[in-house]
Write an enzyme that holds these catalytic residues in place. Structure first.
Site, PDB file in Angstrom:
ATOM      1  N   GLY A  29       0.811  -1.212   0.000  1.00 35.90           N
ATOM      2  CA  GLY A  29       0.000   0.000   0.000  1.00 35.90           C
ATOM      3  C   GLY A  29       0.839   1.254   0.000  1.00 35.90           C
ATOM      4  O   GLY A  29       2.075   1.208   0.078  1.00 35.90           O
ATOM      5  N   SER A  30       0.172   2.398  -0.074  1.00 26.67           N
ATOM      6  CA  SER A  30       0.884   3.670  -0.217  1.00 26.67           C
ATOM      7  C   SER A  30       1.716   4.011   1.017  1.00 26.67           C
ATOM      8  O   SER A  30       2.851   4.496   0.891  1.00 26.67           O
ATOM      9  CB  SER A  30      -0.120   4.794  -0.501  1.00 26.67           C
ATOM     10  OG  SER A  30      -1.093   4.880   0.529  1.00 26.67           O
ATOM     11  N   ALA A  83      -3.508  -0.028   6.842  1.00 24.87           N
ATOM     12  CA  ALA A  83      -4.899  -0.466   6.947  1.00 24.87           C
ATOM     13  C   ALA A  83      -5.775   0.564   6.247  1.00 24.87           C
ATOM     14  O   ALA A  83      -5.411   1.744   6.143  1.00 24.87           O
ATOM     15  CB  ALA A  83      -5.324  -0.625   8.403  1.00 24.87           C
ATOM     16  N   GLY A  96      -7.588  -2.934   0.292  1.00 29.30           N
ATOM     17  CA  GLY A  96      -7.842  -1.949  -0.753  1.00 29.30           C
ATOM     18  C   GLY A  96      -6.853  -2.073  -1.897  1.00 29.30           C
ATOM     19  O   GLY A  96      -7.174  -1.798  -3.056  1.00 29.30           O
ATOM     20  N   GLU A 103      -1.359 -10.837   2.937  1.00 32.16           N
ATOM     21  CA  GLU A 103      -1.197 -10.043   4.156  1.00 32.16           C
ATOM     22  C   GLU A 103      -1.656 -10.830   5.377  1.00 32.16           C
ATOM     23  O   GLU A 103      -1.004 -10.825   6.424  1.00 32.16           O
ATOM     24  CB  GLU A 103      -1.976  -8.734   4.032  1.00 32.16           C
ATOM     25  CG  GLU A 103      -1.375  -7.763   3.032  1.00 32.16           C
ATOM     26  CD  GLU A 103      -2.255  -6.555   2.754  1.00 32.16           C
ATOM     27  OE1 GLU A 103      -1.757  -5.613   2.111  1.00 32.16           O
ATOM     28  OE2 GLU A 103      -3.428  -6.555   3.163  1.00 32.16           O
ATOM     29  N   LYS A 121      -7.690   7.076   9.022  1.00 37.01           N
ATOM     30  CA  LYS A 121      -8.081   5.666   9.005  1.00 37.01           C
ATOM     31  C   LYS A 121      -8.713   5.206  10.320  1.00 37.01           C
ATOM     32  O   LYS A 121      -9.211   4.076  10.407  1.00 37.01           O
ATOM     33  CB  LYS A 121      -6.868   4.788   8.687  1.00 37.01           C
ATOM     34  CG  LYS A 121      -6.142   5.175   7.396  1.00 37.01           C
ATOM     35  CD  LYS A 121      -7.044   5.111   6.183  1.00 37.01           C
ATOM     36  CE  LYS A 121      -6.386   5.645   4.928  1.00 37.01           C
ATOM     37  NZ  LYS A 121      -5.174   4.938   4.532  1.00 37.01           N
TER      38      LYS A 121
END
Length: 220
Positions: A29-30, A83, A96, A103, A121
């Site tokens: 993820g980012s 998350a 996402g 994971e 988040k």
């Protein structure tokens, strides 16, 4: 501060949770991208990383960090990942980015799960972010019907195939007040590979980036 600056801040803070001389788990993820970039600055202090996705693997290798197959590792002291949502109990919605199954596997092996997120988040109840469910393709409509019966609105993620060759249904319209029970119910549907609800194995620690600095939440 911008959201990216908050992500960079919390990613750098996660380095304090990386033990020397070990192999660590790295998510997708980012925010994790920023963590991988930060991890490169101490890469000579770790043996390598187990990665949850092809994208993270490419980024780790580009930085010269060895990527290790999980089957060659008996334990991981720490797994660092982001998350999409996290609640007050440390339960999370993840997936996402589409890597929820890998994971979840790595999280199960790790002794500690360090979740790195920006303050957006944090939620009181999971479900505003659509819940990803990885599904064997032939079971798509079966699983969708069962998810509707549980009160959700499942929608196939268009033009997307997971690293495992499966589909993702993103389930809208949920309010998940009992995440552990809901995770168990969805995982029991035939054709579900896994659900992006991390409650049975939630976070041990959350590092939360905010304009006021890093907040730390510890969970039982």
């Amino acid at each position: 501060m911008t959201q990216d600056e908050l992500k960079q801040q919390v990613a750098a803070a996660a380095l304090n949770h990386v033990p020397q001389g070990e192999i660590i788990g790295v998510g997708t993820g980012s925010t994790v991208n920023f963590f991988i970039d930060a991890l490169a600055t101490i890469k000579h202090h770790i043996q390598g990383a187990v990665s949850s996705s092809e994208r993270s693997t490419e980024r780790l290798r580009a930085h010269g960090i060895a990527v290790v197959d999980l089957n060659e590792v008996s334990r991981l002291s720490v797994y660092v990942d982001g998350a999409d949502e996290i609640d007050p109990s440390g339960a999370m919605i993840k997936g996402g980015g589409g890597a929820l199954t890998r994971e979840k596997i790595i999280a199960e092996v790790a002794e500690r799960f360090v979740c790195i997120v920006d303050q957006s988040k944090l939620v009181p109840t999971l479900g505003k972010f659509p819940l990803p469910v990885e599904v064997v393709p032939m079971a798509r409509e079966l699983v969708a019907r069962r998810l509707r019966a549980l009160g959700g609105d499942p929608r196939e993620r268009q033009s997307y195939v997971t690293d495992n060759g499966n589909l993702i249904l993103d389930v809208h319209g949920l309010q998940i007040s009992q995440p552990r029970e809901f995770e168990t119910r969805v995982n029991q549907i035939p054709g579900v590979v896994t659900v992006g609800l991390f409650a049975l194995r939630g976070a041990n620690v959350a590092l939360i980036g905010s304009p006021e600095g890093i907040q730390r939440h510890d969970y039982l």
